[in-house]
Every structure is written in C-alpha cells, then in structure tokens.
Design a protein around this motif. Structure first.
Motif, PDB file in Angstrom:
ATOM      1  N   PRO A  39      19.942  10.466  51.852  1.00  0.00           N
ATOM      2  CA  PRO A  39      19.714  11.902  52.039  1.00  0.00           C
ATOM      3  C   PRO A  39      19.150  12.530  50.761  1.00  0.00           C
ATOM      4  CG  PRO A  39      22.057  11.426  51.861  1.00  0.00           C
ATOM      5  CD  PRO A  39      21.351  10.109  51.888  1.00  0.00           C
ATOM      6  N   ARG A  89      18.506  23.643  45.996  1.00  0.00           N
ATOM      7  CA  ARG A  89      18.827  24.793  46.853  1.00  0.00           C
ATOM      8  C   ARG A  89      20.054  25.522  46.314  1.00  0.00           C
ATOM      9  NH1 ARG A  89      21.548  26.117  51.660  1.00  0.00           N
ATOM     10  NH2 ARG A  89      20.425  27.740  52.768  1.00  0.00           N
ATOM     11  N   CYS A 122      17.317  17.836  46.671  1.00  0.00           N
ATOM     12  CA  CYS A 122      16.919  19.063  47.383  1.00  0.00           C
ATOM     13  C   CYS A 122      18.131  19.953  47.636  1.00  0.00           C
ATOM     14  CB  CYS A 122      16.224  18.725  48.704  1.00  0.00           C
ATOM     15  SG  CYS A 122      14.511  18.201  48.538  1.00  0.00           S
ATOM     16  N   PHE A 123      19.253  19.350  48.018  1.00  0.00           N
ATOM     17  CA  PHE A 123      20.483  20.126  48.191  1.00  0.00           C
ATOM     18  C   PHE A 123      20.882  20.797  46.876  1.00  0.00           C
ATOM     19  CE2 PHE A 123      21.183  17.239  51.877  1.00  0.00           C
ATOM     20  CZ  PHE A 123      21.419  18.194  52.850  1.00  0.00           C
ATOM     21  N   TYR A 175      13.183  24.270  49.311  1.00  0.00           N
ATOM     22  CA  TYR A 175      14.301  23.350  49.086  1.00  0.00           C
ATOM     23  C   TYR A 175      15.101  23.146  50.368  1.00  0.00           C
ATOM     24  CZ  TYR A 175      13.341  24.287  44.127  1.00  0.00           C
ATOM     25  OH  TYR A 175      12.749  24.428  42.880  1.00  0.00           O
ATOM     26  N   ALA A 217      26.146  14.555  50.787  1.00  0.00           N
ATOM     27  CA  ALA A 217      24.956  13.697  50.779  1.00  0.00           C
ATOM     28  C   ALA A 217      25.067  12.628  49.696  1.00  0.00           C
ATOM     29  CB  ALA A 217      23.704  14.544  50.572  1.00  0.00           C
ATOM     30  N   ALA A 228      25.948  24.945  49.783  1.00  0.00           N
ATOM     31  CA  ALA A 228      24.888  24.013  49.381  1.00  0.00           C
ATOM     32  C   ALA A 228      25.439  22.921  48.475  1.00  0.00           C
ATOM     33  CB  ALA A 228      23.759  24.765  48.687  1.00  0.00           C
ATOM     34  N   THR A 244      15.747  19.662  52.544  1.00  0.00           N
ATOM     35  CA  THR A 244      17.042  19.083  52.940  1.00  0.00           C
ATOM     36  C   THR A 244      17.007  18.571  54.371  1.00  0.00           C
ATOM     37  OG1 THR A 244      18.018  21.156  53.730  1.00  0.00           O
ATOM     38  CG2 THR A 244      18.346  20.616  51.389  1.00  0.00           C
ATOM     39  N   ALA A 267      25.450  18.953  49.128  1.00  0.00           N
ATOM     40  CA  ALA A 267      24.971  18.002  48.114  1.00  0.00           C
ATOM     41  C   ALA A 267      26.028  16.936  47.851  1.00  0.00           C
ATOM     42  CB  ALA A 267      24.618  18.732  46.828  1.00  0.00           C
ATOM     43  N   GLU A 283      11.272  13.609  48.815  1.00  0.00           N
ATOM     44  CA  GLU A 283      11.866  14.862  48.342  1.00  0.00           C
ATOM     45  C   GLU A 283      11.199  15.397  47.092  1.00  0.00           C
ATOM     46  OE1 GLU A 283      16.014  14.879  47.167  1.00  0.00           O
ATOM     47  OE2 GLU A 283      15.813  12.936  46.235  1.00  0.00           O
TER      48      GLU A 283
END
Length: 142
Positions: free
Chosen positions: A92, A100, A96-97, A79, A121, A114, A83, A118, A56
């Motif tokens: 996960p 984003r 990135c989440f 981003y 995740a 988002a 994900t 996140a 990531e």
C-alpha cells in the motif's frame, strides 16, 4: 518443442523498458523539483501519472509541486487520490497516506485518521522502516 508461456515473446523486455522509462521520468521530475523548477517538475510528474498511475512517487511529486506553489488543498487531493490509486494490496502507498496526514496538519485539519491509515498500511507491508517512519511522523504531528 514449444513451451507455452503467460508472456508473449518480448513482453518482459517491454516491461523492463517501461520500468526504465518510469525511473527516468521520476529522476527528471525530482531533478527539476530540487532546482525549484516547479512548473516543469509538475509537467513531468503529470506525464508519470499517465504512464504509471500506480507509482506513488508520481502522486507525491505532483502533490509536492502544488504545496510549493501554495496550493495545499490541491496537494491534499492528489495525496488522497494516491492513497486509492497507487500501490497494491501487498504494497500500500504508505508515503501517500503520510503526505496526506502532513498536508491535513498544515491546513489545520485533524490528521489522526490519515495517520491511522498510514499506520495500518505500514503494518500490512511488514516493512520495519515504514512502520518506524509512520511512528516518527505521528509523534512529530501530535
């Protein structure tokens, strides 16, 4: 007596070598980014994406490059791709989440979905630091 292994002879050495190479690529990209050499950093992170697309940090680094040159929608797409591509079910791409969500917020869009992704995740990782990071970002962006 020979013992069958699931790894060909030397494959672990090659894997370790690739890991070191990815770390070196990331370090170079980060160094360039810190020195505001955005175009050079972007090239390095593109190479990293080709070598290690599931890392990531490559998606985050290239997205950051685009944010710094006022291309927030490209960053948002990077981003988002991170994900999907980066990480693994047990790990996960939480960052990135979050990136984003921040990018959505910056362009005036709803970041709640988002942030929810996140949060889910981070919960899947069971990592208390990531869970706390998501909570801090949620309160900062709300």
């Amino acid at each position: 007596m020979l013992v069958a292994t699931s790894h060909p002879v030397g494959s672990r050495d090659r894997a370790g070598s690739k890991d070191r190479a990815v770390e070196a690529i990331y370090a170079a990209g980060h160094w360039l980014l810190c020195r505001e050499r955005i175009a050079d950093a972007a090239e390095v992170f593109r190479v990293m994406l080709k070598v290690a697309p599931r890392d990531e940090r490559a998606w985050l680094g290239l997205g950051e490059c685009h944010e710094r040159i006022a291309q927030p929608f490209i960053a948002l797409e990077l981003y988002g791709a991170g994900t999907v591509v980066a990480g693994a079910p047990e790990a996960p791409p939480v960052r990135c989440f979050l990136a984003r969500a921040r990018a959505l917020f910056k362009v005036g869009r709803d970041a709640e979905g988002a942030l929810d992704a996140a949060d889910a995740a981070a919960e899947r990782t069971g990592d208390d630091e990531l869970i706390a990071l998501v909570r801090r970002e949620r309160s900062r962006l709300s």
